[in-house]
Write an enzyme that holds these catalytic residues in place. Structure first.
Site, PDB file in Angstrom:
ATOM      1  N   HIS A   1       5.163  28.333 -20.232  1.00  0.00           N
ATOM      2  CA  HIS A   1       5.892  27.434 -20.807  1.00  0.00           C
ATOM      3  C   HIS A   1       7.463  27.974 -20.174  1.00  0.00           C
ATOM      4  O   HIS A   1       7.721  28.986 -20.188  1.00  0.00           O
ATOM      5  CB  HIS A   1       5.716  27.695 -22.211  1.00  0.00           C
ATOM      6  CG  HIS A   1       6.813  26.953 -23.023  1.00  0.00           C
ATOM      7  ND1 HIS A   1       6.817  25.787 -23.381  1.00  0.00           N
ATOM      8  CD2 HIS A   1       8.072  27.415 -23.803  1.00  0.00           C
ATOM      9  CE1 HIS A   1       7.860  25.157 -23.903  1.00  0.00           C
ATOM     10  NE2 HIS A   1       8.493  26.203 -24.200  1.00  0.00           N
TER      11      HIS A   1
ATOM     12  N   ALA B   1      -4.841  13.102   5.538  1.00  0.00           N
ATOM     13  CA  ALA B   1      -4.664  14.021   6.433  1.00  0.00           C
ATOM     14  C   ALA B   1      -5.687  15.414   5.895  1.00  0.00           C
ATOM     15  O   ALA B   1      -6.024  16.305   6.765  1.00  0.00           O
ATOM     16  CB  ALA B   1      -3.038  14.717   6.479  1.00  0.00           C
TER      17      ALA B   1
ATOM     18  N   GLU C   1       2.769  -8.763  -1.110  1.00  0.00           N
ATOM     19  CA  GLU C   1       1.378  -8.075  -1.173  1.00  0.00           C
ATOM     20  C   GLU C   1       0.526  -9.202  -1.207  1.00  0.00           C
ATOM     21  O   GLU C   1       0.354 -10.000  -1.982  1.00  0.00           O
ATOM     22  CB  GLU C   1       1.238  -7.214  -2.245  1.00  0.00           C
ATOM     23  CG  GLU C   1      -0.090  -6.741  -2.584  1.00  0.00           C
ATOM     24  CD  GLU C   1      -0.964  -5.945  -1.388  1.00  0.00           C
ATOM     25  OE1 GLU C   1      -0.439  -5.106  -0.866  1.00  0.00           O
ATOM     26  OE2 GLU C   1      -2.056  -6.479  -1.470  1.00  0.00           O
TER      27      GLU C   1
ATOM     28  N   GLY D   1      -2.437  -1.617   6.548  1.00  0.00           N
ATOM     29  CA  GLY D   1      -3.691  -0.626   6.626  1.00  0.00           C
ATOM     30  C   GLY D   1      -3.697  -0.337   8.060  1.00  0.00           C
ATOM     31  O   GLY D   1      -2.570  -0.683   8.989  1.00  0.00           O
ATOM     32  N   ARG D   2      -4.514   0.525   8.252  1.00  0.00           N
ATOM     33  CA  ARG D   2      -4.662   1.106   9.828  1.00  0.00           C
ATOM     34  C   ARG D   2      -6.104   0.967   9.977  1.00  0.00           C
ATOM     35  O   ARG D   2      -6.905   0.875   9.314  1.00  0.00           O
ATOM     36  CB  ARG D   2      -4.434   2.706   9.648  1.00  0.00           C
ATOM     37  CG  ARG D   2      -2.901   2.810   9.340  1.00  0.00           C
ATOM     38  CD  ARG D   2      -2.280   4.431   8.913  1.00  0.00           C
ATOM     39  NE  ARG D   2      -2.567   4.913  10.595  1.00  0.00           N
ATOM     40  CZ  ARG D   2      -1.662   4.932  11.546  1.00  0.00           C
ATOM     41  NH1 ARG D   2      -0.545   4.390  11.260  1.00  0.00           N
ATOM     42  NH2 ARG D   2      -1.939   5.647  12.348  1.00  0.00           N
TER      43      ARG D   2
ATOM     44  N   GLY E   1       0.820  -1.403   0.093  1.00  0.00           N
ATOM     45  CA  GLY E   1      -0.114  -0.142   0.126  1.00  0.00           C
ATOM     46  C   GLY E   1       0.856   1.293  -0.117  1.00  0.00           C
ATOM     47  O   GLY E   1       2.010   1.162  -0.345  1.00  0.00           O
TER      48      GLY E   1
END
Ligand code: FAD
Ligand code: NAI
Length: 476
Positions: free
Chosen positions: A455, A331, A214, A282-283, A193
């Site tokens: 540019h 956040a 994974e 993950g959290r 992740g």
């Protein structure tokens, strides 16, 4: 007993922003936070993001990019430097300095905005009439304060993998991964992740041999799959990250010589030995110690505090924001919810659109997106147009020595309204802002195509992708 209009529990990017906005709106506000600094000897505001998340990880990403550039990229500019040593301790000290600067800055902002900052664990006690009673426990010294409104912003913690208990010596969570004082020769990462990719990139650039394991069969499943495929190719073939997909971790042995991971992939048994192992799978929402059950604060089946679209919980005048509620754990999402809740308490009708929350992954090249992926549009049966342009022929990208990747704009087939923008390339984190603004203002791809872009800039690639959506690319 102290009484407040608003009490915020948690001073991460959700909570501290909510407290400041509430105070700006004239509410008597307190913010309770239990966070401590790295040494564990002083309070540290700012939550996961400032202490062990966004900010320290970006500091290390930059240090490792500089090291890598000095070793590999400077020569083609005619700069002859010999890089003899890398001082990981110094890199960590620089990162710690940035963290301290920002976390103490929040204390200053609290003072400036007259937010009362209370150190300790906040928990619900009960009610006194209309007022919520909240206990603040500062290492055993307890006080109870009262509040008309409570905003819960207690964030998240790493999801544990029971067969790989974190000791932050050999088996690391995000905190440990951000504090290695030496470069491990062999680094394992469980989970590809956002943390796995960012931390894997840091230590790979600094010289570790990195293997990412994974579980999912697809790489970066939440991202647009064209971007994910490009990223996989660059990370593995060009940068040498070893990424194994479809892995089932079977055992993790934390021994004297390091960590041995046994796993199965496609029915084949494998074993790898690492000096350090990062677990980033993950959290999970953090509601421990809130005493939520005692007051009947409802959670969903995954432990998130249940809220409606306005971040209202099931309890009157109790709100919840950020990682502890549904939605992306980012956040800026937490902060925006903080602002919005303070304004709702003030009787205003602010707006929040989940569809325009940008995502950024700070790998090299960076990855950023907003809105729908092609896969989502197909699944939803939405007819769309696609415009794509690469950085390979962009003068600024070539000058920067970072001409990998592309921008893809997806717009509605009928109205041309922008539905999603996907970027893999240099400064994607900054470029995505134009896409977010465009989507917030319901712009069409043609609108971006008709706006003058300076540019030479990287933003010209976004411009060109918009033109391509209308089949009138000028440089493609
Ligand atoms: P948190 O930041 O987790 O803050 C919660 C606060 O509440 C903490 O200070 C905690 O001590 C306090 N607390 C908890 N319970 C109590 C209690 N009972 N009493 C008092 N205080 C309490 N997001 C991005 O958008 N961009 C990034 O680049 C990014 N990078 C990341 C990198 C890493 C390694 C990690 C782990 C995360 C990253 N994130 C990033 C995610 C981001 O950190 C979170 O989405 C964000 O911090 C959530 O904010 P929050 O205010 O909801 O909670
Ligand atoms: P994640 O949700 O991004 O990724 C976890 C990965 O672990 C997934 O790919 C999942 O399939 C895999 N996984 C789960 N169980 C597994 C197992 N048993 N074995 C192997 N793989 C397994 O979570 P991560 O990386 O821990 O980060 C947490 C959150 O923090 C992110 O989702 C993001 O919200 C936030 N974050 C944001 C950043 C940013 O905005 N740049 C940077 C870092 C974190």
């Amino acid at each position: 007993m102290s009484q407040f209009d608003v009490v915020v529990i948690g001073a991460g990017p959700g909570g501290y922003v909510a407290a400041i906005r509430a105070a700006q709106l004239g509410f008597k506000t307190a913010c309770i936070d239990a966070g401590v600094n790295k040494a564990g000897d002083a309070p540290a505001l700012g939550g996961t993001c400032l202490n062990v998340g966004c900010i320290p990880s970006k500091a290390l990403l930059q240090s490792s990019e500089n090291y890598h550039a000095a070793q590999h990229d400077f020569a083609e500019h005619g700069i002859d430097v010999s890089v003899n040593a890398f001082d990981a301790k110094k890199m960590i000290a620089r990162k710690d300095g940035i963290v301290t600067k920002l976390t103490s800055g929040i204390g200053f902002l609290f003072k400036k905005n007259k937010v009362e900052s209370l150190f300790g664990k906040g928990s619900f006690v009960g009610k006194n009439g209309d007022l919520w009673q909240i206990e603040v426990d500062n290492n055993g010294t307890k006080q109870v304060i009262e509040a008309k409104h409570v905003i819960v912003a207690t964030g998240s913690v790493p999801r544990p993998l029971p067969i790989a208990p974190v000791d932050n010596i050999n088996i690391l969570d995000n905190e440990g991964a951000l504090n290695l004082n030496a470069v491990p020769a062999r680094l394992g990462v469980i989970g590809s992740g956002v943390i796995g990719l960012e931390m894997g990139s840091v230590w790979k650039r600094l010289g570790s041999e990195v293997t990412i394991l994974e579980a999912a069969p697809a790489f970066m499943a939440a991202a647009d799959q064209q971007v994910a495929k490009e990223a996989f190719k660059i990370f593995t073939k060009e940068q040498g990250l070893k990424i194994e997909l479809g892995v089932a971790i079977e055992s993790v042995n934390n021994g004297k010589g390091g960590v041995t991971v046994k796993y199965a992939v496609n029915g084949e048994q494998r074993s790898e030995a690492f000096d350090k192992l990062i677990v980033a799978i993950g959290r999970v929402p953090n509601t421990a110690g809130l005493n939520a059950e005692a007051v009947g604060l409802e959670k969903d089946e995954r432990g998130f505090i249940k809220v409606d679209d306005d971040c209202r919980t099931n309890l009157p005048n109790v709100w919840a924001i950020g990682d502890v509620v549904r939605g992306p754990m980012l956040a800026h999402k937490a902060s925006e919810e903080g602002v919005i809740v303070a304004e709702r308490i003030d009787g205003q009708l602010p707006h929040f659109d989940f569809n325009t929350v940008p995502w950024v992954i700070y790998t090299h090249p960076e990855i950023a997106w907003v809105g729908k992926t092609e896969e989502q549009l197909k699944a939803e049966g939405v007819a769309y147009k696609k415009g794509q342009s690469g950085f390979a022929a962009n003068g600024r990208a070539l000058g920067l020595g970072a001409a990998q990747g592309f921008v893809k704009i997806l717009s509605a087939a009928d109205s041309d309204r922008i539905l999603g923008v996907h970027i893999i390339g240099p400064m994607a984190s900054e470029l995505i802002a134009e896409a977010v603004v465009s989507m917030e203002f319901s712009a069409s791809a043609e609108d971006i195509g008709r706006i003058i872009h300076a540019h030479p800039t990287l933003s010209e690639v976004l411009h060109e992708a918009a033109l391509a959506a209308d089949k009138r690319a000028l440089h493609g």
